[in-house]
Design a protein around this motif. Structure first.
Motif, mmCIF file in Angstrom:
data_model
loop_
_atom_site.group_PDB
_atom_site.id
_atom_site.type_symbol
_atom_site.label_atom_id
_atom_site.label_comp_id
_atom_site.label_asym_id
_atom_site.label_seq_id
_atom_site.Cartn_x
_atom_site.Cartn_y
_atom_site.Cartn_z
ATOM 1 N N VAL A 209 0.823 -1.210 0.000
ATOM 2 C CA VAL A 209 0.000 0.000 0.000
ATOM 3 C C VAL A 209 0.857 1.259 0.000
ATOM 4 C CG1 VAL A 209 -1.656 1.331 1.358
ATOM 5 C CG2 VAL A 209 -1.964 -1.124 1.081
ATOM 6 N N TYR A 210 1.885 1.297 0.809
ATOM 7 C CA TYR A 210 2.691 2.509 0.969
ATOM 8 C C TYR A 210 3.840 2.610 -0.034
ATOM 9 C CZ TYR A 210 0.605 4.066 5.391
ATOM 10 O OH TYR A 210 -0.243 4.551 6.349
ATOM 11 N N SER A 211 4.205 1.518 -0.683
ATOM 12 C CA SER A 211 5.406 1.516 -1.511
ATOM 13 C C SER A 211 5.287 2.484 -2.687
ATOM 14 C CB SER A 211 5.684 0.101 -2.033
ATOM 15 O OG SER A 211 6.776 0.119 -2.919
ATOM 16 N N GLY A 212 6.376 3.203 -2.943
ATOM 17 C CA GLY A 212 6.452 4.079 -4.098
ATOM 18 C C GLY A 212 7.345 3.525 -5.182
ATOM 19 N N ASP A 213 7.853 2.313 -5.004
ATOM 20 C CA ASP A 213 8.727 1.665 -5.974
ATOM 21 C C ASP A 213 8.138 0.303 -6.323
ATOM 22 O OD1 ASP A 213 11.821 1.771 -7.042
ATOM 23 O OD2 ASP A 213 11.195 -0.267 -6.577
ATOM 24 N N LEU A 214 8.085 -0.004 -7.607
ATOM 25 C CA LEU A 214 7.412 -1.223 -8.049
ATOM 26 C C LEU A 214 8.129 -2.493 -7.596
ATOM 27 C CD1 LEU A 214 6.360 -0.163 -11.661
ATOM 28 C CD2 LEU A 214 4.915 -0.331 -9.630
ATOM 29 N N ILE A 215 9.440 -2.464 -7.489
ATOM 30 C CA ILE A 215 10.167 -3.658 -7.056
ATOM 31 C C ILE A 215 9.943 -3.906 -5.560
ATOM 32 C CG2 ILE A 215 12.432 -4.717 -6.829
ATOM 33 C CD1 ILE A 215 11.370 -4.585 -9.674
ATOM 34 N N VAL A 216 9.935 -2.852 -4.766
ATOM 35 C CA VAL A 216 9.623 -3.008 -3.340
ATOM 36 C C VAL A 216 8.178 -3.482 -3.184
ATOM 37 C CG1 VAL A 216 9.461 -1.814 -1.122
ATOM 38 C CG2 VAL A 216 11.317 -1.263 -2.705
ATOM 39 N N GLY B 224 -4.682 -13.233 -11.001
ATOM 40 C CA GLY B 224 -4.313 -14.273 -10.049
ATOM 41 C C GLY B 224 -4.435 -13.814 -8.615
ATOM 42 N N LYS B 225 -3.907 -12.635 -8.319
ATOM 43 C CA LYS B 225 -3.896 -12.158 -6.933
ATOM 44 C C LYS B 225 -5.294 -11.792 -6.450
ATOM 45 C CE LYS B 225 -0.391 -11.622 -5.208
ATOM 46 N NZ LYS B 225 0.474 -12.552 -4.466
ATOM 47 N N SER B 226 -6.088 -11.151 -7.307
ATOM 48 C CA SER B 226 -7.426 -10.716 -6.905
ATOM 49 C C SER B 226 -8.521 -11.678 -7.345
ATOM 50 C CB SER B 226 -7.715 -9.315 -7.465
ATOM 51 O OG SER B 226 -7.006 -8.336 -6.752
ATOM 52 N N ALA B 227 -8.139 -12.894 -7.727
ATOM 53 C CA ALA B 227 -9.103 -13.967 -8.031
ATOM 54 C C ALA B 227 -10.147 -13.535 -9.049
ATOM 55 C CB ALA B 227 -9.778 -14.436 -6.742
ATOM 56 N N GLN B 228 -9.678 -13.039 -10.185
ATOM 57 C CA GLN B 228 -10.569 -12.674 -11.279
ATOM 58 C C GLN B 228 -10.487 -13.730 -12.372
ATOM 59 O OE1 GLN B 228 -12.528 -9.310 -11.164
ATOM 60 N NE2 GLN B 228 -12.166 -10.409 -9.265
ATOM 61 N N GLY C 207 -4.517 -6.685 -5.799
ATOM 62 C CA GLY C 207 -4.588 -6.536 -7.246
ATOM 63 C C GLY C 207 -5.414 -5.330 -7.657
ATOM 64 N N VAL C 208 -6.572 -5.161 -7.033
ATOM 65 C CA VAL C 208 -7.424 -4.009 -7.331
ATOM 66 C C VAL C 208 -6.694 -2.719 -6.988
ATOM 67 C CG1 VAL C 208 -9.562 -2.837 -6.686
ATOM 68 C CG2 VAL C 208 -9.548 -5.313 -7.015
ATOM 69 N N TYR C 209 -6.031 -2.704 -5.837
ATOM 70 C CA TYR C 209 -5.300 -1.509 -5.427
ATOM 71 C C TYR C 209 -4.171 -1.196 -6.407
ATOM 72 C CZ TYR C 209 -2.298 1.557 -2.692
ATOM 73 O OH TYR C 209 -1.515 2.608 -2.286
ATOM 74 N N PHE C 210 -3.514 -2.233 -6.927
ATOM 75 C CA PHE C 210 -2.415 -2.023 -7.871
ATOM 76 C C PHE C 210 -2.918 -1.335 -9.142
ATOM 77 C CE2 PHE C 210 0.021 -3.443 -11.552
ATOM 78 C CZ PHE C 210 1.310 -3.079 -11.185
ATOM 79 N N ILE C 211 -4.053 -1.792 -9.686
ATOM 80 C CA ILE C 211 -4.589 -1.151 -10.881
ATOM 81 C C ILE C 211 -4.992 0.292 -10.575
ATOM 82 C CG2 ILE C 211 -6.370 -1.220 -12.656
ATOM 83 C CD1 ILE C 211 -6.548 -4.171 -12.374
ATOM 84 N N ALA C 212 -5.599 0.508 -9.404
ATOM 85 C CA ALA C 212 -5.999 1.866 -9.035
ATOM 86 C C ALA C 212 -4.789 2.794 -8.973
ATOM 87 C CB ALA C 212 -6.733 1.842 -7.692
ATOM 88 N N ARG C 213 -3.692 2.287 -8.446
ATOM 89 C CA ARG C 213 -2.501 3.124 -8.323
ATOM 90 C C ARG C 213 -1.868 3.406 -9.681
ATOM 91 N NH1 ARG C 213 1.709 3.486 -3.480
ATOM 92 N NH2 ARG C 213 0.108 4.993 -2.984
ATOM 93 N N LEU C 214 -1.923 2.459 -10.610
ATOM 94 C CA LEU C 214 -1.309 2.618 -11.929
ATOM 95 C C LEU C 214 -2.369 2.703 -13.030
ATOM 96 C CD1 LEU C 214 1.698 0.110 -11.726
ATOM 97 C CD2 LEU C 214 1.755 2.588 -11.504
ATOM 98 N N LEU C 215 -3.532 3.240 -12.729
ATOM 99 C CA LEU C 215 -4.622 3.273 -13.699
ATOM 100 C C LEU C 215 -4.240 3.961 -15.011
ATOM 101 C CD1 LEU C 215 -7.518 2.489 -14.303
ATOM 102 C CD2 LEU C 215 -8.266 4.628 -13.233
ATOM 103 N N PRO C 216 -3.470 5.064 -15.015
ATOM 104 C CA PRO C 216 -3.096 5.673 -16.306
ATOM 105 C C PRO C 216 -2.372 4.716 -17.251
ATOM 106 C CG PRO C 216 -2.661 7.207 -14.524
ATOM 107 C CD PRO C 216 -3.038 5.905 -13.883
ATOM 108 N N VAL C 217 -1.646 3.733 -16.711
ATOM 109 C CA VAL C 217 -0.980 2.746 -17.566
ATOM 110 C C VAL C 217 -2.018 1.962 -18.355
ATOM 111 C CG1 VAL C 217 0.467 0.679 -17.585
ATOM 112 C CG2 VAL C 217 1.010 2.564 -16.029
#
Length: 663
Positions: A130-137, A224-228, A258-268
């Motif tokens: 949630v807090y990470s600002g780097d994709l590898i972390v 996979g992570k968000s069971a879709q 998974g949902v949070y990841f898309i929300a954070r990178l939605l412009p991609v």
């Protein structure tokens, strides 16, 4: 203390609690429960402070380079905007409630120390995501959650179901994580950095070279992570783990990531119209299919598992129409009422005495036995069915409103086709959601199953947590008036059209299910309840839904009636047997992937044993035979050696004579 320091401590405290719990679990068991609850509670308090300081305003950014990489740098970075602040509070609330609840639910479990430590580690990993600002972390937290889910789902490893479920959860999510990792590398290469802010800047400037490919690779990991669909099959089987683990996974950690990841990178994803349409189709199939499957399940936890899959479909649907505010709003609302549903189900199972009695067909009018679970679960189910004024109504309405906005062409953030797909499927799913929520409530609290043994009252910690989660399930939706500042200024006020349609369809679904239940109950009461259970074939499951609808005897002179009456069979008809097994998707995967892999493994084993080892054995056999022959000549008898020498001399002499005479 600075906000950055507080933010670092939020994921760090549960991690330290997990490490201490593992180290002291055997030597100092008295410290296990405090180490499980207090660090997580402290992390929640700090997450609230961080959210208060962030205030829905400018994002908090901080970074330091971990180690020189020679190319794309990897940084220990924080990026805390309004979404991150609120999701961290949700994770902290649910994790704290789960830890407190588990002290009662697993009080006699000998593996409680390792369980509580893994829950703390799970929480720490989600907070890192949630807090990470780097994709590898972020990827580190993403993968740690995967391994924690593997161990926690397999907590009851003595049972084959738990072992199979843990392996399945691990393998299916890893199937999505491989393309996800490739997508992250491609994204970092195009942006020249793994920092989320720089990646988004690159997308805004049009520097992403292959947006569709990158988005689809990332979607595989999210599925996979968000069971879709099509990687959702692991989640219903994951119910083999302890019920508090299910609450944690379904409400605030793994599947929310998974949902949070898309929300954070939605412009991609918005950079590719094709990816948005694919996301909308994935959400639509997930929503409708999981709701139908939930209507056919008998196990209460599997109903809730398919319900989670469907509600996550609403969230991905909101993202498919470019509205991350609606997606995260529903994520927060769903986290509260779904955690409550699972923990209330745990109280019901605890009252029955064992996980094996989670089948709703075995429950009988539990209202008086579990009054706290009865009232709080009723609130949660109303919220799940999106009945106003409960929280689920406002958050689900925001999703439908966003879809309607795109479908009618009022925004260019997403294709109009995506809007129509999400809107129509979301309305259909609203009917089905209310139907399976009503069915669950009727079968559990007004069922006609056999009387289960009374195992006494549940611990206070379990019931108290239910009432804590009941508050946001009831009232969180009413906060829509003060939340827009946290969601990019997006208005969350319910729209009239979708509110009327959604609520009306939900009421229709609930009333039709209640009518079907009354109808089948009337049939069930025509025969003494013991008649069905006493018949030798009744428990074999040989009776189809058509027999129920036809009102006719089935087994000779014994009139069969469902015990208890299940409206799901009547509503689904011939579709019931397919929906009950998840529309045979596991069988399809078994035919397409499992059997070919096993056949390939058998072929490799045959070649290794019968071909390669044959040559190896042959290469060793010839020297061994020669050695045996030479060894036989070395007898140690001098007379034998002299006789052989004389024989050899005679043979050489005869040969020389023959050569000399020209014979």
């Amino acid at each position: 203390m600075t906000t950055t320091t507080l933010a670092v401590l939020v994921p760090l405290l549960p991690f330290l609690g997990a490490a201490a719990g593992l180290l002291l679990g055997r030597t100092a068991p008295g410290f296990v429960r405090p180490l499980a609850v207090l660090p997580t509670l402290a992390s929640l308090v700090l997450a609230v402070l961080v959210a208060a300081r962030q205030g829905g305003g400018t994002a908090i950014d901080s970074a330091t380079e971990l180690t020189p990489t020679g190319s794309v740098p990897i940084e220990l970075a924080l990026h805390i905007d309004g979404f991150a602040a609120l999701v961290a509070v949700l994770a902290g609330v649910v994790a704290t409630c789960v830890q407190i609840y588990s002290t009662g639910y697993l009080r006699d479990d000998p593996r409680y120390p390792s369980y509580s430590a893994l829950v703390s580690l799970f929480t720490s990993a989600m907070l890192l995501v949630v807090y990470s600002g780097d994709l590898i972390v972020l990827l580190v937290g993403w993968e740690v959650m995967g391994i924690c889910s593997y161990f926690l789902v397999g907590h009851y490893w003595e049972t084959p179901e738990a072992r199979a479920a843990s392996i399945k959860a691990f393998l299916v999510t890893k199937l999505g994580d491989v393309p996800f990792l490739i997508g992250l590398f491609a994204l970092g290469t195009d942006a020249g950095s793994f920092r989320i802010t720089r990646v988004l800047g690159t997308v805004a400037s049009g520097g992403l070279h292959h947006p569709t490919l990158v988005a689809l690779l990332l979607l595989a990991g999210v599925a996979g992570k968000s069971a879709q669909f099509p990687l959702h099959t692991w989640l219903p089987d994951a119910m083999a783990g302890p019920t508090p683990v299910s609450a944690l996974i379904h409400a605030a950690t793994m599947v929310a990531a998974g949902v949070y990841f898309i929300a954070r990178l939605l412009p991609v994803f918005e950079a590719s119209s094709a990816a948005m349409v694919v996301l909308a189709m994935m959400a639509a199939v997930t929503m409708a299919g999981s709701a139908l499957a939930a209507l056919a399940q008998d196990d209460i936890k599997r109903v809730l598992a398919y319900s989670t899959i469907g509600q996550l479909g609403y969230m991905t649907g909101a993202l498919a129409v470019g509205d991350r505010g609606a997606a995260v709003f529903h994520l927060l609302s769903h986290g509260a009422f779904k955690a409550l549903l699972f923990l209330a189900a745990g109280v019901i199972i605890h009252a029955a005495g064992t996980n094996s009695l989670a089948a709703m067909s075995r429950m009988k009018d539990l209202r008086a036995r579990v009054p706290d679970a009865y009232w709080t679960m009723t609130v949660a189910l109303l919220s799940l069915a999106a009945i106003p004024p409960f929280a689920g109504f406002f958050s689900k309405e925001s999703v439908l409103g966003a879809a309607e906005h795109v479908a009618t062409g009022h925004t260019e953030h997403a294709p109009g086709a995506a809007g129509w797909i999400v809107l129509v499927t979301g309305l259909v799913t609203a009917v089905l959601t209310a139907a399976y929520a009503t069915r669950l409530w009727l079968l559990v609290f007004r069922g006609h199953g056999p009387e289960a043994p009374d195992h006494g009252k549940q611990p206070l910690t379990m019931n108290a947590v239910l009432w804590v989660l009941c508050v946001p399930s009831l009232a969180f939706g009413l906060a829509y008036g003060v939340l827009p500042g946290w969601f990019d200024g997006r208005s969350l006020t319910p729209a009239l059209t979708t509110s009327v349609l959604g609520t009306g369809l939900a009421l229709v679904g609930g009333l039709v299910t209640y009518g079907a239940w009354r109808h089948t109950t009337a049939l069930a009461t025509r025969v003494p309840l013991g008649a069905v259970a006493a018949h030798p074939e009744a428990d074999a499951g040989l009776v189809e839904a058509e027999a129920i609808a036809s009102h006719t005897p089935v087994y000779g002179d014994v009139a069969y009636a469902p015990d208890p009456a299940d409206p799901g069979r009547l509503l689904l008809g011939p579709l019931h047997r397919h929906a009950a097994v998840g529309f045979h998707l596991d069988a399809v995967y078994d035919a397409l992937f499992v059997r070919p892999v096993r056949a390939g493994a058998s072929l490799v084993r045959f070649l290794d044993r019968e071909v390669v080892e044959t040559y190896v054995r042959g290469a060793g056999a010839l020297p061994r035979l020669l050695g045996a022959a030479v060894r036989r000549a070395q007898t140690g008898n001098v007379q034998t050696y002299v006789s052989a020498l004389l024989a050899g001399t005679v043979l050489l002499a005869v040969a020389a004579l023959l050569v000399a005479t020209g014979v």
